[in-house]
Design an enzyme around this catalytic site. Structure first.
Site, mmCIF file in Angstrom:
data_model
loop_
_atom_site.group_PDB
_atom_site.id
_atom_site.type_symbol
_atom_site.label_atom_id
_atom_site.label_comp_id
_atom_site.label_asym_id
_atom_site.label_seq_id
_atom_site.Cartn_x
_atom_site.Cartn_y
_atom_site.Cartn_z
ATOM 1 N N LEU A 25 0.822 -1.215 0.000
ATOM 2 C CA LEU A 25 0.000 0.000 0.000
ATOM 3 C C LEU A 25 0.851 1.258 0.000
ATOM 4 O O LEU A 25 0.447 2.286 -0.521
ATOM 5 C CB LEU A 25 -0.923 0.022 1.227
ATOM 6 N N GLY A 26 2.017 1.177 0.586
ATOM 7 C CA GLY A 26 2.868 2.362 0.648
ATOM 8 C C GLY A 26 4.223 2.015 1.240
ATOM 9 O O GLY A 26 4.374 1.007 1.926
ATOM 10 N N GLU A 27 5.215 2.844 0.948
ATOM 11 C CA GLU A 27 6.557 2.613 1.457
ATOM 12 C C GLU A 27 7.201 3.926 1.847
ATOM 13 O O GLU A 27 7.049 4.940 1.157
ATOM 14 C CB GLU A 27 7.419 1.913 0.405
ATOM 15 N N GLY A 28 7.886 3.925 2.963
ATOM 16 C CA GLY A 28 8.603 5.103 3.422
ATOM 17 C C GLY A 28 10.027 4.742 3.774
ATOM 18 O O GLY A 28 10.503 3.638 3.487
ATOM 19 N N TYR A 30 11.338 4.217 6.690
ATOM 20 C CA TYR A 30 11.477 3.257 7.774
ATOM 21 C C TYR A 30 10.461 2.117 7.750
ATOM 22 O O TYR A 30 10.561 1.188 8.541
ATOM 23 C CB TYR A 30 11.353 3.981 9.122
ATOM 24 N N VAL A 32 7.225 -0.243 5.414
ATOM 25 C CA VAL A 32 6.408 -0.576 4.243
ATOM 26 C C VAL A 32 5.077 -1.086 4.779
ATOM 27 O O VAL A 32 5.038 -1.856 5.739
ATOM 28 C CB VAL A 32 7.069 -1.677 3.381
ATOM 29 N N VAL A 33 3.976 -0.644 4.169
ATOM 30 C CA VAL A 33 2.649 -1.071 4.622
ATOM 31 C C VAL A 33 2.017 -1.945 3.541
ATOM 32 O O VAL A 33 1.986 -1.574 2.363
ATOM 33 C CB VAL A 33 1.735 0.139 4.931
ATOM 34 N N ASP A 141 2.499 13.838 15.717
ATOM 35 C CA ASP A 141 2.478 13.840 14.248
ATOM 36 C C ASP A 141 1.039 13.886 13.747
ATOM 37 O O ASP A 141 0.677 13.171 12.804
ATOM 38 C CB ASP A 141 3.191 12.619 13.691
#
Length: 373
Positions: A25-28, A30, A32-33, A141
């Site tokens: 679904l997404g990666e940053g 730190y 990954v989802v 945040d």
């Protein structure tokens, strides 16, 4: 290996075997989802794979804080941590799957908000935040895409990677926290001793954004963020905010008069504007708390908050979007998926940043006080 360690490893493998990942679904930087599901029940889940580095790097401590926070925070308006398991050099958080978020809702111009809808979202957000603060936890945040929305309309606070316990006023914490557009002025001025008031400032910015359908205080740098804030709110004085001139970053800013705040929010009720003002008070000591905000006349006056199941929802959700790569920046949970939705007419986070950077600084600073659109 001790018998206790062997038992722990067996439990970990058994937990991991309960879930199957479906797609990214997404990666940053730190984490990954992934979208996944429980193999036996078929229940959809979000699996947040946190990349662990050397213990000295601090990444592991961030993961530990997030797990600790979510284990302690059981509330209808806080995302549920279902399971935790490790795999090689990663820690995997199994979270309830929530198929959209507040940022997507705000940016979907096909959706029409009524005052009762905004009141409902704010009530749920503040209930979740109030629970965090009652547990002596700062989120640090808060922003629209960290409020996820379930299929039944319930809004839930998520992403506790920057969360921190508070209560000891003598313990210093970093001022480099909270996404810039939602960062309280005391943080921008270098304060290292702060309380839940920094989360309340962010909530005030989100309240304004729900009303404007655009970010209230967008700054391209910390200095511009302060200038934008002072243009929109007036430059604070020592009388209004005792100690402001003694904060670490120094204090030598142009004097901006305090504008008529209600002129920008002509579609909002007097009670809504009053609560927003109290959440965006410069002095952290006088800034309203989450508990008091929930008791404000805004939530007691008509119209009543919309029932969660009847709140506006976008046609497309996070699970419908395939994301394979990150854009190189530090992304939070699901954020890459949002940026892939431009084809639906939604202005993406990246597009908004590029647009704002392309505009002259003076125009950016005036943008949110010149037009209610």
């Amino acid at each position: 290996m001790s018998s206790k360690a062997i038992l722990g490893e067996e439990i970990n493998k058994e937990t991991e075997s309960l879930y199957k990942k479906e797609k990214k679904l997404g990666e940053g930087t730190y984490a990954v989802v992934y979208l996944g599901h429980h193999i036996k029940t078929g229940r959809k889940v979000a699996i947040k794979k946190i990349k662990l580095g050397n213990m000295r790097s601090g990444l592991d401590m961030s993961a530990i804080r997030e797990v600790k926070a979510l284990r302690e925070l059981r509330h209808p308006n806080v995302i549920e941590l279902i399971d935790v398991f490790s795999h090689k050099t990663s820690l995997n958080l199994v979270l309830e799957f929530l198929d959209t978020d507040l940022e997507i809702v705000i940016k979907d111009k096909s959706l029409v908000f009524m005052p009762a809808d905004i009141k409902s979202w704010m009530m749920m957000a503040l209930r979740g935040l109030d629970h965090c603060h009652r547990c002596w936890l700062l989120h640090r945040d808060l922003k629209p895409n960290n409020f996820l929305i379930a299929s039944n309309g319930q809004l839930k606070l998520a992403d506790f990677g920057l969360a921190r316990e508070f209560g000891d006023v003598k313990r210093a914490m970093t001022s480099q926290t909270v996404t810039r557009w939602y960062r309280a002025p005391e943080l921008l001025l270098g304060a290292t001793n702060y309380t839940g008031s920094i989360d309340i400032w962010a909530m005030g910015c989100i309240f304004a954004e729900l009303s404007l359908r655009a970010p209230y205080l967008p700054g391209a740098s910390d200095l511009e963020q302060l200038t934008t804030t002072f243009r929109a709110r007036g430059t604070p004085t020592e009388d209004e905010w005792p100690g402001v001139t003694k904060l670490p970053a120094g204090y030598n800013f142009e004097r901006f008069p305090k504008p008529q705040f209600s002129d920008l929010f002509r579609g909002s009720s007097d009670d809504a504007v009053d609560l927003m003002n109290k959440m965006l008070a410069f002095n952290p000591v006088t800034r309203i708390g989450a508990s008091d905000a929930l008791q404000h006349a805004y939530f007691r006056s008509l119209p009543r908050p919309t029932a969660p199941a009847k709140l506006p929802r976008p046609a497309q959700n996070i699970a419908d979007v395939d994301v394979e790569t990150a854009d190189g920046g530090k992304k939070r949970q699901y954020e890459d998926a949002f940026d892939d939705m431009a084809g639906n007419g939604i202005e993406t986070a990246a597009a908004a940043r590029d647009r704002l950077k392309a505009e002259p600084a003076a125009k950016r600073a005036d943008l949110r006080i010149s037009s209610p659109a």
